[in-house]
Design an enzyme around this catalytic site. Structure first.
Site, mmCIF file in Angstrom:
data_model
loop_
_atom_site.group_PDB
_atom_site.id
_atom_site.type_symbol
_atom_site.label_atom_id
_atom_site.label_comp_id
_atom_site.label_asym_id
_atom_site.label_seq_id
_atom_site.Cartn_x
_atom_site.Cartn_y
_atom_site.Cartn_z
ATOM 1 C CB CYS A 96 -0.888 0.017 1.233
ATOM 2 S SG CYS A 96 -1.819 -1.476 1.514
ATOM 3 C CB CYS A 98 -33.191 1.213 10.659
ATOM 4 S SG CYS A 98 -32.720 0.003 9.428
ATOM 5 C CB CYS A 143 -29.620 -4.316 13.377
ATOM 6 S SG CYS A 143 -29.332 -3.155 14.728
#
Lengths: 252, 107
Positions: free
Chosen positions: A67, A168, A213
């Site tokens: 990188c 949500c 969730c």
């Protein structure tokens, strides 16, 4: 319980949280968890950041490039970058998140295999990049290119789904600050990802949290790297615009 | 990737000061009581002991057990008596062994 739950959600207002009233999940944490995040030598996510730091300068893939060979010193070149993701990719014709951006670099520039979502390596390099934006404001682009995707994300956020028929929004806008099973509901601003979650006993990505969730809502979670997940990430970051990046954070 | 350890020891201290030492090490701390996706038990893989010596003298030692969470964070106190080296050693299952050192200057 079901009737009470229904009554709460039925009377809830479907309004967005005012910009000035947004709060990071950090503020809901115990003193001990806050101390853990504040001190890098006690924050277990630092271990991943260190792994990411050594990956940054390690040559990989058949191109034999690291990188750092292209981007140089991450502390300078990567400052504020993670705060702008998900960002629009001309190559893909849609927004991509930071994990996908890293894998794009790997496949196209380094000739290396893409890293799997939630793999130790991908989390490490993402945490290292995220750390370079710590303290910076969240600043995803909201222009002609990204707006349609923010809108899609908003629709996913507002859509009721799963066996519990929750969106949500029901928890994180309408009932943020109220209790769910004894735990205060956070407003759901993704300012610290990837973060160390004590429940996971490991560092994890925002997509892992979103899938968590969804499972809680008894809905079918979106696949890692799917357009839906990235649009949702983009919307959530836009919703948290201007808030301070905490990466790598700690959460219970 | 090898195990990472983070150690926080004050670089300088006054003689007689009580100093806090914080250590954090990356380890899965697999309990040995969990089953994998195929129903087989995942074998135990934990750190079993941790010790710290101050100029060769043992000042802290502890045993670790399966109930301890991943990436054990151990913090303890000692009295800064003289300048020198604090050496840390973690030992665990499957030949796990990590040693690290930290210097301290006592005035």
């Amino acid at each position: 319980m079901v009737i009470i739950g229904f009554a709460i959600f039925a009377t809830a207002r479907a309004a967005e949280i005012l910009l000035s009233e947004r709060r990071s999940g950090y503020e809901l944490m115990s003193r001990d968890s806050k101390a853990m995040q504040d001190d890098d030598t006690s924050n277990p996510a630092s271990l991943s950041v260190l792994d990411g730091e050594s990956m940054w300068s390690a040559k990989t893939g058949s191109a034999g490039k690291s990188c750092a060979d292209c981007h140089g010193d991450a502390e300078a070149s990567m400052r504020g970058v993670a705060a702008r993701y998900p960002a629009f990719s001309a190559a893909r014709g849609r927004p991509i998140d930071i994990e996908q951006r890293i894998n794009l670099c790997r496949t196209e520039k380094q000739n290396a295999t893409p890293l799997a979502f939630e793999s130790r390596e991908l989390l490490a390099i993402t945490a290292y990049l995220g750390k370079q934006s710590r303290g910076q404001p969240v600043a995803v682009a909201a222009d002609e290119k990204t707006k349609p995707f923010i809108e899609t994300g908003r629709q996913i956020y507002a859509r009721r789904q799963g066996q519990l028929n929750l969106s949500c929004q029901n928890c994180h806008d309408d009932n943020a600050g109220q209790k769910l099973a004894g735990v205060e509901l956070p407003q759901g601003h993704p300012t610290g990802y990837p973060l160390y979650r004590l429940e996971w006993q490991s560092i994890g990505s925002l997509q892992r949290r979103l899938r968590n969730c969804m499972i809680g809502m008894r809905a079918e979670p979106y696949a890692y790297g799917s357009d839906e997940n990235v649009d949702l990430e983009l919307f959530l970051m836009w919703r948290a615009r201007g808030m301070t990046v905490e990466t790598p954070a700690v959460r219970p | 990737m090898t195990a990472r350890a983070l150690i926080n020891v004050p670089k300088k201290a006054k003689r007689g000061d009580v100093i806090e030492i914080k250590t954090l090490i990356s380890h899965v701390m697999e309990t040995g009581f969990r089953t994998g996706t195929n129903g087989n038990m995942i074998p135990r893989d934990i750190i079993t002991s941790f010790a710290c010596t101050y100029n060769g003298e043992m000042i802290f030692e502890t045993q670790l057990f399966p109930a301890i969470a991943a990436n054990p964070f151990v913090t303890f106190y000692t009295v800064a008596t003289e300048s020198g080296t604090l050496a840390f050693r973690w030992i665990g299952d499957n030949g796990f062994e990590v040693t690290q050192e930290a210097k301290i200057a006592v005035e």
